[in-house]
Design an enzyme around this catalytic site. Sequence first.
Site, PDB file in Angstrom:
ATOM      1  N   ASN A 109       0.961  -1.124   0.044  1.00 57.80           N
ATOM      2  CA  ASN A 109      -0.005   0.050   0.066  1.00 57.80           C
ATOM      3  C   ASN A 109       1.122   1.239  -0.157  1.00 57.80           C
ATOM      4  O   ASN A 109       1.867   1.091   0.417  1.00 57.80           O
ATOM      5  CB  ASN A 109      -0.963  -0.075   1.194  1.00 57.80           C
ATOM      6  CG  ASN A 109      -1.981   1.134   1.312  1.00 57.80           C
ATOM      7  OD1 ASN A 109      -2.177   1.608   0.203  1.00 57.80           O
ATOM      8  ND2 ASN A 109      -1.915   1.873   2.329  1.00 57.80           N
ATOM      9  N   HIS A 111       0.775   5.211   1.776  1.00 59.06           N
ATOM     10  CA  HIS A 111       0.149   5.854   2.551  1.00 59.06           C
ATOM     11  C   HIS A 111       0.749   7.417   2.460  1.00 59.06           C
ATOM     12  O   HIS A 111       1.910   7.549   2.345  1.00 59.06           O
ATOM     13  CB  HIS A 111       0.390   5.512   3.834  1.00 59.06           C
ATOM     14  CG  HIS A 111      -0.414   6.301   4.953  1.00 59.06           C
ATOM     15  ND1 HIS A 111      -1.713   6.110   5.163  1.00 59.06           N
ATOM     16  CD2 HIS A 111       0.231   7.080   5.775  1.00 59.06           C
ATOM     17  CE1 HIS A 111      -2.242   6.843   5.952  1.00 59.06           C
ATOM     18  NE2 HIS A 111      -1.040   7.561   6.582  1.00 59.06           N
ATOM     19  N   ASP A 152      -2.402   0.336   8.001  1.00 56.88           N
ATOM     20  CA  ASP A 152      -1.003   1.108   7.891  1.00 56.88           C
ATOM     21  C   ASP A 152       0.206   0.605   9.214  1.00 56.88           C
ATOM     22  O   ASP A 152       0.818   1.445   9.606  1.00 56.88           O
ATOM     23  CB  ASP A 152      -1.306   2.760   8.376  1.00 56.88           C
ATOM     24  CG  ASP A 152      -2.343   3.294   7.506  1.00 56.88           C
ATOM     25  OD1 ASP A 152      -2.321   2.902   6.139  1.00 56.88           O
ATOM     26  OD2 ASP A 152      -3.032   4.051   8.008  1.00 56.88           O
ATOM     27  N   GLU A 181       4.772  10.603  -4.196  1.00 58.50           N
ATOM     28  CA  GLU A 181       4.183   8.981  -4.268  1.00 58.50           C
ATOM     29  C   GLU A 181       4.348   8.367  -5.589  1.00 58.50           C
ATOM     30  O   GLU A 181       4.562   7.138  -5.814  1.00 58.50           O
ATOM     31  CB  GLU A 181       2.604   9.029  -4.094  1.00 58.50           C
ATOM     32  CG  GLU A 181       2.309   9.433  -2.538  1.00 58.50           C
ATOM     33  CD  GLU A 181       0.682   9.526  -2.381  1.00 58.50           C
ATOM     34  OE1 GLU A 181       0.097   8.473  -2.824  1.00 58.50           O
ATOM     35  OE2 GLU A 181       0.301  10.438  -1.674  1.00 58.50           O
TER      36      GLU A 181
HETATM   37  C1  GRF Z   1      -2.966   8.642  -2.569  1.00 63.73           C
HETATM   38  O1  GRF Z   1      -2.686   9.770  -1.777  1.00 63.73           O
HETATM   39  C2  GRF Z   1      -2.319   7.339  -1.646  1.00 63.73           C
HETATM   40  O2  GRF Z   1      -1.449   7.883  -0.732  1.00 63.73           O
HETATM   41  C3  GRF Z   1      -3.544   6.939  -0.777  1.00 63.73           C
HETATM   42  O3  GRF Z   1      -4.695   7.373  -1.562  1.00 63.73           O
HETATM   43  C4  GRF Z   1      -4.427   8.075  -2.448  1.00 63.73           C
HETATM   44  C5  GRF Z   1      -4.553   7.704  -3.801  1.00 63.73           C
HETATM   45  O4  GRF Z   1      -4.497   8.623  -5.069  1.00 63.73           O
HETATM   46  N1  GRF Z   1      -3.580   5.707  -0.154  1.00 63.73           N
HETATM   47  P1  GRF Z   1      -4.846   7.708  -6.285  1.00 63.73           P
HETATM   48  O5  GRF Z   1      -5.972   7.264  -6.577  1.00 63.73           O
HETATM   49  O6  GRF Z   1      -3.464   7.011  -6.752  1.00 63.73           O
HETATM   50  O7  GRF Z   1      -4.445   9.132  -7.167  1.00 63.73           O
END
Ligand code: GRF
Length: 200
Positions: A109, A111, A152, A181
């Site tokens: 995942n 986060h 988490d 991310e």
């Molecule tokens: C991201 O901020 C991720 O960290 C969280 O949910 C959001 C998903 O964004 N788990 P996306 O759907 O990938 O644009």
Amino acid sequence: MEKLRIGFLASHNGSNMQAIIDAIKKGELDAIPCVVISNNSNAYALERARREGIPAYHISSKHFETEEELDNAILETLLKHDVNIVCLAGYMKKVGSKVLRHFRNRVLNIHPALLPKFGGKGMYGKFVHEAVLKAGETQSGCTVHLVDEIYDHGRILGQKVVPVYPDDTVETLSARVLEQEHKLYPEVLQKIAKGEIQLD
Ligand code: GRF
């Protein structure tokens, strides 16, 4: 580890999923995107999957009597597409115990904070960034971690740090974190593909 065959679980936009697919297309990540599953029929993640020619499924608790049946349906779909690693990409549901057991240490995942801080039940989306701002943190970031039965909680596989500025809002901070991310998730997966991160 054998070539990564990724199954995505996504609920909304799927921009992290797209970043992973793009990294694969650019040759920066050695993996195959095999299937996308969403609990939300309107998820843009499903549209992205169709555009990329990746099998896309809407599998929701509304279709089943019990959580166990839902869990089974998701597991069957992942197995049908020969998935060996599951990437949660903004998936807003808890992953079922059968999927977790079958893919033990193989469910990842992302986060939007520096775990173990600002994680746990209810800590998602804007609530994470609100809490970071409220706490007066000078740094935030993102974390890729293994998924287990506790929100988490699983082993941290990688993090990226961003500054938090005094005039930040939830919007400015979340945009800065999201940019990282999109780099972190493919990087962690490539380390797994190359054996630099071991999942067992
Ligand atoms: C991201 O901020 C991720 O960290 C969280 O949910 C959001 C998903 O964004 N788990 P996306 O759907 O990938 O644009």
